[in-house]
Design a protein around this motif. Structure first.
Motif, PDB file in Angstrom:
ATOM      1  N   ALA A 139       0.906  -1.617  -0.110  1.00  0.00           N
ATOM      2  CA  ALA A 139       0.334  -0.023   0.398  1.00  0.00           C
ATOM      3  C   ALA A 139       0.590   1.599   0.221  1.00  0.00           C
ATOM      4  O   ALA A 139       0.580   2.225  -0.420  1.00  0.00           O
ATOM      5  N   ARG A 140       2.011   0.748   0.677  1.00  0.00           N
ATOM      6  CA  ARG A 140       3.132   2.629   0.841  1.00  0.00           C
ATOM      7  C   ARG A 140       3.770   2.230  -0.225  1.00  0.00           C
ATOM      8  O   ARG A 140       3.993   3.891  -1.071  1.00  0.00           O
ATOM      9  N   LYS A 185      -5.637  13.259  -7.378  1.00  0.00           N
ATOM     10  CA  LYS A 185      -5.382  13.826  -6.012  1.00  0.00           C
ATOM     11  C   LYS A 185      -6.761  12.776  -5.931  1.00  0.00           C
ATOM     12  O   LYS A 185      -6.097  11.677  -4.533  1.00  0.00           O
ATOM     13  N   ALA A 186      -7.327  12.067  -7.101  1.00  0.00           N
ATOM     14  CA  ALA A 186      -8.313  11.106  -6.055  1.00  0.00           C
ATOM     15  C   ALA A 186      -8.230   9.928  -5.451  1.00  0.00           C
ATOM     16  O   ALA A 186      -8.122   8.876  -4.914  1.00  0.00           O
ATOM     17  N   SER A 187      -6.618   9.353  -6.492  1.00  0.00           N
ATOM     18  CA  SER A 187      -6.060   7.878  -6.348  1.00  0.00           C
ATOM     19  C   SER A 187      -4.988   7.709  -5.185  1.00  0.00           C
ATOM     20  O   SER A 187      -4.496   7.181  -4.915  1.00  0.00           O
ATOM     21  N   ALA A 193      -5.893   5.539   1.979  1.00  0.00           N
ATOM     22  CA  ALA A 193      -6.847   4.620   2.323  1.00  0.00           C
ATOM     23  C   ALA A 193      -6.293   3.615   2.716  1.00  0.00           C
ATOM     24  O   ALA A 193      -6.487   2.974   3.584  1.00  0.00           O
ATOM     25  N   ALA A 194      -5.565   3.374   1.326  1.00  0.00           N
ATOM     26  CA  ALA A 194      -5.288   1.669   1.308  1.00  0.00           C
ATOM     27  C   ALA A 194      -4.302   2.312   2.508  1.00  0.00           C
ATOM     28  O   ALA A 194      -4.359   0.561   2.863  1.00  0.00           O
ATOM     29  N   VAL A 195      -2.643   2.272   2.910  1.00  0.00           N
ATOM     30  CA  VAL A 195      -2.027   2.297   3.854  1.00  0.00           C
ATOM     31  C   VAL A 195      -2.998   2.523   5.341  1.00  0.00           C
ATOM     32  O   VAL A 195      -2.122   1.491   5.648  1.00  0.00           O
ATOM     33  N   ALA A 196      -4.001   3.293   5.303  1.00  0.00           N
ATOM     34  CA  ALA A 196      -4.057   3.094   6.337  1.00  0.00           C
ATOM     35  C   ALA A 196      -4.691   1.616   6.534  1.00  0.00           C
ATOM     36  O   ALA A 196      -5.008   1.167   7.764  1.00  0.00           O
ATOM     37  N   GLN A 197      -5.663   1.156   5.580  1.00  0.00           N
ATOM     38  CA  GLN A 197      -6.405  -0.002   6.444  1.00  0.00           C
ATOM     39  C   GLN A 197      -5.162  -1.608   6.489  1.00  0.00           C
ATOM     40  O   GLN A 197      -5.919  -1.724   7.274  1.00  0.00           O
ATOM     41  N   ALA A 198      -4.432  -1.277   5.700  1.00  0.00           N
ATOM     42  CA  ALA A 198      -3.499  -2.083   5.711  1.00  0.00           C
ATOM     43  C   ALA A 198      -2.693  -2.197   7.378  1.00  0.00           C
ATOM     44  O   ALA A 198      -2.226  -2.998   7.463  1.00  0.00           O
TER      45      ALA A 198
END
Length: 379
Positions: A139-140, A185-187, A193-198
């Protein structure tokens, strides 16, 4: 002749009085001698011992009580039969106890398998936590790619926006650049969000691993609590099975057998009594005015009505009762009214018998004895 008769009578009267005086003196001397002899006996011989015929054989009986319940299937002894310590007395049906052992063995095997399963689950959760850590890195990396894309689209948009007034860039091209910037920007936000979720997934996986490991941490297949509990249950079941065979607790003679084959007996129910005829003692009830010089350790000589005076037992004083027989009676005497007659009390004195003599001439509990204690023995 009539003159001589009175003289002769007077002479005879004088002789009779003299004899009577001598007789009285002799009788008084005899009383003094007998009294002196009695004093000497009481002082130098009688005071050396105290005796009583109020003495009885006693012993610490062993009551045989099973520690498990069941139906009696075999009784191997009867009243009056001598038994040795460890000798089989009777057996209880053991079907239920055998089933309990099998169930405990199965439960132990199941607990061992569950422990192995827990160890495997710990490894699986550890691997899942490692995979979650790897997802954070992925994710990072996606976040870094989205950051680069956003930076590039921002520069492209700024460059086209700067040329839009010169006519070098069409409105359509500027609109396309703006849309690309919004998409970048959306990506980028999605990558954040993907990093936070991971990271959250990784923390959750670690907590699950820690919770699972806590159940087995510091334990082995031999020391895990659930396995120890299952082993204890198995040992208890085996012990209950062993207790279906009841053995003599001591050497002695069987008395008061109260069980029969086929009878259902409960745990703790008295089945019989074993009397240790080789370890009997005598409780001698001496008068209270006899005990002033009696001490523990003094030697005693005893005879039994069972054998008569031809058999002597030798023992020693080992202790005194905590109270008289009257004090421990069901209804103790109450002499506080002032209307009473003093009765000499008796205190039980315990005398230990010689085991060798008991073996040669066995006694039974309750037999009458005569006891004599040597007061000169102060060892």
């Amino acid at each position: 002749m009539s003159d001589e008769t009175p003289n002769d009578a007077g002479s005879s009267t004088v002789v009779d009085k003299s004899k009577r005086k001598n007789l009285l003196l002799g009788l008084g001397g005899a009383v003094v001698v007998i009294g002196g002899l009695w004093f000497l006996y009481a002082e130098f011989i009688g005071s050396r011992t105290v005796s009583t015929d109020n003495a009885y054989v006693a012993g610490e009986n062993a009551q045989v009580t099973p520690l498990t319940s069941g139906r009696v299937v075999e009784v191997l002894v009867t009243d009056t039969q001598p038994v040795r310590k460890g000798q089989l007395l009777f057996r209880i049906e053991d079907s239920d106890q055998k089933i309990a052992v099998q169930q405990a063995e199965a439960n132990l095997a199941m607990m061992q398998r569950r422990y192995g399963q827990s160890i495997a689950n710990n490894a699986a959760l550890g691997a899942a936590a490692g995979a979650s850590d790897a997802q954070i890195n992925t994710a990072r990396a996606g976040l870094a790619s989205a950051q680069a894309t956003l930076t590039k689209t921002q520069e492209d948009y700024k460059r086209r926006a700067a040329l839009s007034g010169t006519g070098a860039v069409s409105n359509e091209e500027l609109t396309t650049a703006r849309q690309a910037l919004d998409s970048a920007k959306a990506s980028y936000q999605q990558a954040q969000a993907a990093v936070a979720q991971a990271q959250e997934n990784a923390r959750s996986a670690r907590r699950q691993e820690e919770a699972a490991v806590a159940l087995t941490k510091g334990t082995t297949l031999q020391t895990a609590p659930e396995i120890l509990q299952a082993q204890a249950q198995l040992e208890q079941a085996k012990l209950d099975l062993e207790r279906t065979i009841v053995r003599a607790p001591i050497d002695g003679v069987v008395s008061r057998r109260s069980i029969q084959v086929g009878q259902r007996i409960q745990s703790g129910q008295a089945a019989m009594t074993v009397v240790p005829v080789g370890e009997l003692y005598v409780d001698a009830n001496f008068k209270e005015d006899q005990l002033g010089k009696v001490r523990s350790g003094q030697k005693a000589t005893l005879t039994s009505d069972f054998y008569g005076g031809k058999v002597e037992y030798h023992g020693k004083v080992v202790g005194f009762s905590g109270g008289t027989g009257a004090a421990f009676s069901l209804i103790p005497a109450q002499n506080a009214t002032g209307n009473w007659i003093k009765v000499v009390q008796r205190l039980p004195v315990r005398i230990q018998l010689d085991p060798k003599e008991l073996k040669e001439h066995p006694l039974r509990i309750g037999l009458s004895m005569e006891a004599e204690i040597d007061l000169t023995d102060n060892d």
